[in-house]
Design a protein around this motif. Structure first.
Motif, PDB file in Angstrom:
ATOM      1  N   ILE A  86      -5.180   4.302   2.944  1.00  0.00           N
ATOM      2  CA  ILE A  86      -4.110   3.163   3.953  1.00  0.00           C
ATOM      3  C   ILE A  86      -4.205   3.269   5.650  1.00  0.00           C
ATOM      4  O   ILE A  86      -4.538   2.284   6.091  1.00  0.00           O
ATOM      5  N   MET A  87      -4.530   4.232   5.711  1.00  0.00           N
ATOM      6  CA  MET A  87      -4.530   4.368   7.790  1.00  0.00           C
ATOM      7  C   MET A  87      -5.910   3.480   7.643  1.00  0.00           C
ATOM      8  O   MET A  87      -6.189   3.127   8.754  1.00  0.00           O
ATOM      9  N   THR A 137      -2.707   4.587  -3.532  1.00  0.00           N
ATOM     10  CA  THR A 137      -4.072   5.074  -3.601  1.00  0.00           C
ATOM     11  C   THR A 137      -3.427   6.559  -1.723  1.00  0.00           C
ATOM     12  O   THR A 137      -2.781   6.814  -2.368  1.00  0.00           O
ATOM     13  N   HIS A 138      -4.356   6.734  -1.261  1.00  0.00           N
ATOM     14  CA  HIS A 138      -4.766   7.860  -0.432  1.00  0.00           C
ATOM     15  C   HIS A 138      -4.462   7.522   1.585  1.00  0.00           C
ATOM     16  O   HIS A 138      -3.837   6.485   1.270  1.00  0.00           O
ATOM     17  N   TRP A 181      -0.820   5.120  11.875  1.00  0.00           N
ATOM     18  CA  TRP A 181      -0.455   4.258  10.562  1.00  0.00           C
ATOM     19  C   TRP A 181       0.082   5.248   9.315  1.00  0.00           C
ATOM     20  O   TRP A 181       0.181   5.225   8.181  1.00  0.00           O
ATOM     21  N   ALA A 182       0.049   6.764  10.106  1.00  0.00           N
ATOM     22  CA  ALA A 182       0.231   7.939   9.112  1.00  0.00           C
ATOM     23  C   ALA A 182       1.602   7.613   8.089  1.00  0.00           C
ATOM     24  O   ALA A 182       2.562   6.637   9.136  1.00  0.00           O
ATOM     25  N   LEU A 238       0.701  -0.803  -0.104  1.00  0.00           N
ATOM     26  CA  LEU A 238       0.104  -0.141   0.199  1.00  0.00           C
ATOM     27  C   LEU A 238       0.989   0.982  -0.310  1.00  0.00           C
ATOM     28  O   LEU A 238       1.436   1.527   0.884  1.00  0.00           O
ATOM     29  N   ILE A 239       1.009   2.428  -1.316  1.00  0.00           N
ATOM     30  CA  ILE A 239       1.725   3.103  -1.554  1.00  0.00           C
ATOM     31  C   ILE A 239       0.788   4.468  -1.599  1.00  0.00           C
ATOM     32  O   ILE A 239      -0.219   4.154  -2.389  1.00  0.00           O
ATOM     33  N   ARG A 240       1.100   5.138  -0.323  1.00  0.00           N
ATOM     34  CA  ARG A 240       0.655   6.636  -0.831  1.00  0.00           C
ATOM     35  C   ARG A 240       0.766   7.141  -1.991  1.00  0.00           C
ATOM     36  O   ARG A 240       2.660   7.417  -2.202  1.00  0.00           O
TER      37      ARG A 240
END
Length: 210
Positions: A155-156, A150-151, A172-173, A8-10
């Motif tokens: 993700i958080m 995603t955002h 999880w920030a 999962l990548i911001r």
């Protein structure tokens, strides 16, 4: 038994985020600083080599995919979008401080939603439904690894709902361009819909590790 890994990548940085505005479904591109930051991360560190990448349809995510996974054509999934802040889009908390609904929403009232927007409860329901569909899709097709661009809010939320160790969303920030890798074990997933959060990404390069 086979396990499945999801990274999962911001997305990279946008100018509006730096000024403290609520930017959900508003669709600005990456800022120049955001693009440079991603390229620097990709050069200095290591992103997982995956066969498939899923992305939110918003520009800041699709542009991030092009930088981090230039050889892949991402699969766009509408429900990976950030929360829809409705009429609060583009405004700061200070500009909304006198709005009673905003204060209730900020305090965690899941039933309150921005005018023409999405409540916290609706947002959580939406992203959890699409995540569970993605996990089921991996299991059905036999694909064992993928990336999801995603955002931060998405993700958080997903990690707070499904992740082990258990933690609140804000714990999880992550920074722009960063994220977490999770492992889905079919037995644990079928028993309680939980996943193991086992590393932060991008990884240190071999040179930095030494």
């Amino acid at each position: 038994m086979k396990s499945y890994v999801i990274h999962l990548i911001r997305h990279g940085a946008i100018d509006e985020t730096l000024s403290g505005k609520y930017i959900g479904t508003t669709n600005p591109p990456l800022s120049d600083k955001g693009r440079m930051g991603l390229k620097k991360l990709a050069f200095e560190r290591e992103y997982p080599a995956v066969p498939v990448v899923f992305t939110s349809p918003l520009k800041r995510c699709t542009e991030t995919c092009k930088i981090l996974f230039p050889n892949l054509t991402p699969l766009v999934i509408a429900n990976l979008s950030e929360c829809n802040f409705g009429e609060w889009e583009g405004k700061t908390a200070d500009e909304l401080k006198d709005d009673a609904d905003f204060q209730k929403w900020l305090a965690g009232d899941n039933s309150v939603k921005p005018p023409r927007g999405e409540s916290n409860a609706d947002f959580v329901r939406r992203v959890c439904k699409i995540f569970e569909s993605m996990v089921e899709g991996l299991m059905k097709t036999g694909s064992t690894e993928c990336a999801v661009v995603t955002h931060g809010g998405v993700i958080m939320t997903l990690l707070a709902v499904y992740g082990l160790p258990q933690a609140k969303p804000f714990e999880w920030a992550m920074e722009n361009g960063c994220g977490y890798s999770i492992r889905v074990t079919p037995m644990l997933w079928q028993r309680g819909k939980v996943t193991e959060v086992f590393q932060r990404i991008p990884l240190l390069s071999e040179n930095e590790d030494q």
